[in-house]
Scaffold this motif. Sequence first.
Motif, PDB file in Angstrom:
ATOM      1  N   LEU A 146       0.829  -1.211   0.000  1.00  0.00           N
ATOM      2  CA  LEU A 146       0.000   0.000   0.000  1.00  0.00           C
ATOM      3  C   LEU A 146       0.861   1.258   0.000  1.00  0.00           C
ATOM      4  O   LEU A 146       0.521   2.253  -0.654  1.00  0.00           O
ATOM      5  N   GLU A 147       1.971   1.207   0.708  1.00  0.00           N
ATOM      6  CA  GLU A 147       2.881   2.345   0.749  1.00  0.00           C
ATOM      7  C   GLU A 147       3.379   2.701  -0.651  1.00  0.00           C
ATOM      8  O   GLU A 147       3.519   3.873  -0.991  1.00  0.00           O
ATOM      9  N   LYS A 148       3.646   1.699  -1.459  1.00  0.00           N
ATOM     10  CA  LYS A 148       4.121   1.928  -2.830  1.00  0.00           C
ATOM     11  C   LYS A 148       2.997   2.315  -3.780  1.00  0.00           C
ATOM     12  O   LYS A 148       3.198   3.109  -4.694  1.00  0.00           O
ATOM     13  N   GLN A 149       1.798   1.744  -3.587  1.00  0.00           N
ATOM     14  CA  GLN A 149       0.691   1.983  -4.511  1.00  0.00           C
ATOM     15  C   GLN A 149      -0.005   3.324  -4.299  1.00  0.00           C
ATOM     16  O   GLN A 149      -0.335   3.994  -5.266  1.00  0.00           O
ATOM     17  N   LEU A 150      -0.260   3.682  -3.052  1.00  0.00           N
ATOM     18  CA  LEU A 150      -1.010   4.912  -2.773  1.00  0.00           C
ATOM     19  C   LEU A 150      -0.159   6.133  -3.051  1.00  0.00           C
ATOM     20  O   LEU A 150       0.931   6.279  -2.521  1.00  0.00           O
ATOM     21  N   VAL A 151      -0.695   7.020  -3.871  1.00  0.00           N
ATOM     22  CA  VAL A 151       0.022   8.225  -4.249  1.00  0.00           C
ATOM     23  C   VAL A 151      -0.617   9.453  -3.605  1.00  0.00           C
ATOM     24  O   VAL A 151       0.070  10.384  -3.208  1.00  0.00           O
ATOM     25  N   GLU A 152      -1.950   9.428  -3.479  1.00  0.00           N
ATOM     26  CA  GLU A 152      -2.659  10.606  -2.980  1.00  0.00           C
ATOM     27  C   GLU A 152      -3.915  10.180  -2.229  1.00  0.00           C
ATOM     28  O   GLU A 152      -4.606   9.241  -2.645  1.00  0.00           O
ATOM     29  N   VAL A 153      -4.211  10.865  -1.129  1.00  0.00           N
ATOM     30  CA  VAL A 153      -5.425  10.618  -0.356  1.00  0.00           C
ATOM     31  C   VAL A 153      -6.087  11.964  -0.092  1.00  0.00           C
ATOM     32  O   VAL A 153      -5.474  12.857   0.507  1.00  0.00           O
ATOM     33  N   ASN A 154      -7.321  12.106  -0.568  1.00  0.00           N
ATOM     34  CA  ASN A 154      -8.080  13.360  -0.411  1.00  0.00           C
ATOM     35  C   ASN A 154      -7.272  14.598  -0.803  1.00  0.00           C
ATOM     36  O   ASN A 154      -7.280  15.607  -0.128  1.00  0.00           O
ATOM     37  N   GLY A 155      -6.539  14.483  -1.918  1.00  0.00           N
ATOM     38  CA  GLY A 155      -5.786  15.617  -2.451  1.00  0.00           C
ATOM     39  C   GLY A 155      -4.407  15.815  -1.850  1.00  0.00           C
ATOM     40  O   GLY A 155      -3.658  16.673  -2.295  1.00  0.00           O
ATOM     41  N   SER A 156      -4.031  15.039  -0.849  1.00  0.00           N
ATOM     42  CA  SER A 156      -2.721  15.187  -0.199  1.00  0.00           C
ATOM     43  C   SER A 156      -1.763  14.096  -0.672  1.00  0.00           C
ATOM     44  O   SER A 156      -2.105  12.922  -0.665  1.00  0.00           O
ATOM     45  N   ARG A 157      -0.566  14.533  -1.038  1.00  0.00           N
ATOM     46  CA  ARG A 157       0.491  13.586  -1.408  1.00  0.00           C
ATOM     47  C   ARG A 157       1.566  13.511  -0.331  1.00  0.00           C
ATOM     48  O   ARG A 157       2.610  12.896  -0.534  1.00  0.00           O
ATOM     49  N   ASP A 158       1.312  14.120   0.800  1.00  0.00           N
ATOM     50  CA  ASP A 158       2.229  14.087   1.931  1.00  0.00           C
ATOM     51  C   ASP A 158       2.326  12.658   2.458  1.00  0.00           C
ATOM     52  O   ASP A 158       1.342  12.104   2.933  1.00  0.00           O
ATOM     53  N   ARG A 159       3.525  12.061   2.381  1.00  0.00           N
ATOM     54  CA  ARG A 159       3.714  10.656   2.771  1.00  0.00           C
ATOM     55  C   ARG A 159       3.374  10.451   4.243  1.00  0.00           C
ATOM     56  O   ARG A 159       2.885   9.398   4.643  1.00  0.00           O
TER      57      ARG A 159
END
Length: 78
Positions: A62-75
């Motif tokens: 999931l760490e590698k796949q998820l790029v953005e959540v609700n407009g945030s790309r902050d890891r």
Amino acid sequence: MKTIPLNVEPNEEGLFEFVLPHSKTLVKFKLLTVSDLEDIQSKNDEAMSKQSLVNYLNTYILEKQLVEVNGSRDRGFI
């Protein structure tokens, strides 16, 4: 866990967008590359060599796949 068919095309960045059904959170994710898979395997092997009682494989994926959540790309946020 139930599989949900996406039936979506990637956007101009090659990312797929999906709204999670329960939380209504918009996520953008990518398909994993060979390099991503090798990195995931390496991290998992390292964790297992430390005799970790927890298998982090799904977390690494999931760490590698998820790029953005609700407009945030902050890891840190993701």
